[in-house]
Design a protein around this motif. Structure first.
Motif, PDB file in Angstrom:
ATOM      1  N   GLU A 176      -2.220   9.554 -20.740  1.00  0.00           N
ATOM      2  CA  GLU A 176      -3.637   9.764 -21.034  1.00  0.00           C
ATOM      3  C   GLU A 176      -3.827  10.833 -22.106  1.00  0.00           C
ATOM      4  OE1 GLU A 176      -6.065  10.342 -17.587  1.00  0.00           O
ATOM      5  OE2 GLU A 176      -7.716  11.076 -18.834  1.00  0.00           O
ATOM      6  N   ARG A 177      -3.063  11.923 -21.993  1.00  0.00           N
ATOM      7  CA  ARG A 177      -3.267  13.021 -22.927  1.00  0.00           C
ATOM      8  C   ARG A 177      -2.705  12.737 -24.316  1.00  0.00           C
ATOM      9  NH1 ARG A 177      -3.925  18.144 -20.108  1.00  0.00           N
ATOM     10  NH2 ARG A 177      -4.252  17.673 -17.921  1.00  0.00           N
ATOM     11  N   VAL A 178      -1.562  12.072 -24.363  1.00  0.00           N
ATOM     12  CA  VAL A 178      -0.910  11.876 -25.656  1.00  0.00           C
ATOM     13  C   VAL A 178      -1.322  10.551 -26.302  1.00  0.00           C
ATOM     14  CG1 VAL A 178       1.318  11.657 -26.831  1.00  0.00           C
ATOM     15  CG2 VAL A 178       1.025  13.324 -24.983  1.00  0.00           C
ATOM     16  N   TRP A 179      -1.431   9.524 -25.482  1.00  0.00           N
ATOM     17  CA  TRP A 179      -1.743   8.193 -26.036  1.00  0.00           C
ATOM     18  C   TRP A 179      -3.206   7.808 -25.830  1.00  0.00           C
ATOM     19  CZ3 TRP A 179       3.093   9.518 -24.496  1.00  0.00           C
ATOM     20  CH2 TRP A 179       4.146   9.187 -25.347  1.00  0.00           C
ATOM     21  N   GLY A 180      -3.897   8.568 -24.991  1.00  0.00           N
ATOM     22  CA  GLY A 180      -5.314   8.294 -24.794  1.00  0.00           C
ATOM     23  C   GLY A 180      -5.624   7.175 -23.816  1.00  0.00           C
ATOM     24  N   TYR A 181      -4.633   6.712 -23.075  1.00  0.00           N
ATOM     25  CA  TYR A 181      -4.927   5.668 -22.102  1.00  0.00           C
ATOM     26  C   TYR A 181      -5.716   6.256 -20.948  1.00  0.00           C
ATOM     27  CZ  TYR A 181      -1.017   3.324 -24.380  1.00  0.00           C
ATOM     28  OH  TYR A 181      -0.170   2.779 -25.277  1.00  0.00           O
ATOM     29  N   THR A 182      -6.738   5.551 -20.538  1.00  0.00           N
ATOM     30  CA  THR A 182      -7.526   6.073 -19.426  1.00  0.00           C
ATOM     31  C   THR A 182      -7.252   5.281 -18.161  1.00  0.00           C
ATOM     32  OG1 THR A 182      -9.307   4.692 -20.230  1.00  0.00           O
ATOM     33  CG2 THR A 182      -9.389   7.018 -20.815  1.00  0.00           C
ATOM     34  N   PHE A 183      -6.180   4.512 -18.174  1.00  0.00           N
ATOM     35  CA  PHE A 183      -5.802   3.765 -16.976  1.00  0.00           C
ATOM     36  C   PHE A 183      -4.292   3.903 -16.833  1.00  0.00           C
ATOM     37  CE2 PHE A 183      -5.397   1.194 -20.657  1.00  0.00           C
ATOM     38  CZ  PHE A 183      -4.243   0.452 -20.458  1.00  0.00           C
ATOM     39  N   ALA A 184      -3.757   3.491 -15.696  1.00  0.00           N
ATOM     40  CA  ALA A 184      -2.312   3.563 -15.506  1.00  0.00           C
ATOM     41  C   ALA A 184      -1.648   2.544 -16.430  1.00  0.00           C
ATOM     42  CB  ALA A 184      -1.965   3.282 -14.052  1.00  0.00           C
ATOM     43  N   GLY A 185      -1.034   3.020 -17.452  1.00  0.00           N
ATOM     44  CA  GLY A 185      -0.441   2.121 -18.443  1.00  0.00           C
ATOM     45  C   GLY A 185       1.053   1.969 -18.240  1.00  0.00           C
ATOM     46  N   ASP A 186       1.719   1.594 -19.298  1.00  0.00           N
ATOM     47  CA  ASP A 186       3.147   1.368 -19.250  1.00  0.00           C
ATOM     48  C   ASP A 186       3.855   2.708 -19.431  1.00  0.00           C
ATOM     49  OD1 ASP A 186       5.739   0.680 -19.564  1.00  0.00           O
ATOM     50  OD2 ASP A 186       5.427  -0.581 -21.323  1.00  0.00           O
ATOM     51  N   THR A 187       4.322   3.281 -18.308  1.00  0.00           N
ATOM     52  CA  THR A 187       4.857   4.642 -18.384  1.00  0.00           C
ATOM     53  C   THR A 187       6.237   4.706 -19.035  1.00  0.00           C
ATOM     54  OG1 THR A 187       5.685   4.431 -16.131  1.00  0.00           O
ATOM     55  CG2 THR A 187       3.543   5.488 -16.414  1.00  0.00           C
ATOM     56  N   ARG A 188       6.837   3.531 -19.316  1.00  0.00           N
ATOM     57  CA  ARG A 188       8.115   3.578 -20.028  1.00  0.00           C
ATOM     58  C   ARG A 188       7.951   4.210 -21.400  1.00  0.00           C
ATOM     59  NH1 ARG A 188       9.847  -2.437 -20.248  1.00  0.00           N
ATOM     60  NH2 ARG A 188       7.623  -2.411 -20.636  1.00  0.00           N
ATOM     61  N   THR A 189       6.760   4.064 -21.967  1.00  0.00           N
ATOM     62  CA  THR A 189       6.470   4.687 -23.261  1.00  0.00           C
ATOM     63  C   THR A 189       6.811   6.173 -23.218  1.00  0.00           C
ATOM     64  OG1 THR A 189       4.655   3.138 -23.547  1.00  0.00           O
ATOM     65  CG2 THR A 189       4.625   5.086 -24.944  1.00  0.00           C
ATOM     66  N   VAL A 190       6.426   6.831 -22.128  1.00  0.00           N
ATOM     67  CA  VAL A 190       6.681   8.262 -21.985  1.00  0.00           C
ATOM     68  C   VAL A 190       8.185   8.517 -21.924  1.00  0.00           C
ATOM     69  CG1 VAL A 190       6.299  10.292 -20.556  1.00  0.00           C
ATOM     70  CG2 VAL A 190       4.481   8.595 -20.800  1.00  0.00           C
ATOM     71  N   ASP A 191       8.872   7.726 -21.115  1.00  0.00           N
ATOM     72  CA  ASP A 191      10.318   7.929 -20.956  1.00  0.00           C
ATOM     73  C   ASP A 191      11.069   7.729 -22.274  1.00  0.00           C
ATOM     74  OD1 ASP A 191       9.859   8.378 -18.257  1.00  0.00           O
ATOM     75  OD2 ASP A 191      10.106   6.264 -17.754  1.00  0.00           O
TER      76      ASP A 191
END
Ligand code: CA
Length: 238
Positions: free
Chosen positions: A184-199
């Motif tokens: 949410e903070r870095v990519w601006g998603y306001t819903f539970a997105g694909d958290t692999r992006t973070v990893d």
């Protein structure tokens, strides 16, 4: 419909995907143009720069990676890539290619619209707020104004989202941030997105920063920054 709604160029050779993506984007209020191959995409970009590009990786002539690289030589236009394979992801969002975000096929068109919105929101110059701010953490020096990262005075090249992720973690030293919070903070998603992006981005940061990487995995929760070790003093004492 707002007159300011950006124009989006959809580059996709599969006409069924191109038309449903276009439909969803039009319904969300965007103007949409399409291109069915890389040559056409580059010609359209040269003729009139769109506000954002949705770019398929597999194209019949020039592939999406090459198209993205060529556009990046002259423009920072936000680019959202579509890929069929997970293994391309590191490359796509890394410095080498420089896309802003990606989606893996098959994807939910509503998610595509949400990502387009968030990429556009992040592309607006709110980053300037941080101008001249600096964080020093051990051997790591992060300059938000210049968007520069140095490890023991040596500059390390980070992709834009890698930089933002590192900043977000350092800016919340002492706190554990979950993958969803980071999305949410870095990519601006306001819903539970694909958290692999973070990893994927954490992995890249660790690779690029090596031992200077302050990022600690908090198992089952997310990530945090380890306390800064004042390495020189510790070494002297030891
Ligand atoms: Ca394709």
């Amino acid at each position: 419909m707002s007159a300011q709604a950006p124009n989006i160029l959809v580059v996709e050779d599969e006409s069924s995907i191109a038309s449903f993506v276009s439909l969803y984007l039009k319904n969300a209020g965007y103007g949409v143009r399409t291109a069915s191959n890389g040559t056409e995409a580059l010609a359209q970009v040269a003729a009139q720069m769109p506000g954002l590009i949705v770019l398929d990786l597999m194209l019949p002539d020039i592939d999406g990676i090459e198209v993205c690289k060529r556009i990046r030589q002259t423009s920072d236009v936000p680019i959202l890539m579509l890929t069929a394979r997970d293994e391309d992801v590191d490359k796509i969002i890394g410095l080498e290619v420089g896309a802003d975000d990606y989606l893996t096929k098959p994807f939910n068109p509503r998610e595509l619209v949400a990502r387009v919105k968030s990429v556009l929101r992040r592309a607006t110059p709110e980053r300037r707020e941080r101008e001249s701010e600096q964080i020093i953490h051990g051997d790591l020096r992060v300059d938000a104004g210049r968007r520069e990262v140095r490890v023991a005075e040596e500059e390390v090249q980070l992709a834009p989202k890698e930089f933002d992720l590192l900043w977000e973690l350092l800016d919340h030293r002492g706190l554990v941030l979950t993958r969803d919070q980071l999305l949410e903070r870095v990519w601006g998603y306001t819903f539970a997105g694909d958290t692999r992006t973070v990893d994927v981005h954490v992995r890249q940061l660790r690779r690029k920063l090596g031992e200077a990487s302050p990022i600690v995995t908090v198992w089952g929760v997310g990530y945090k920054v380890s306390p800064a070790k004042d390495s020189r003093k510790e070494t002297t004492k030891a």
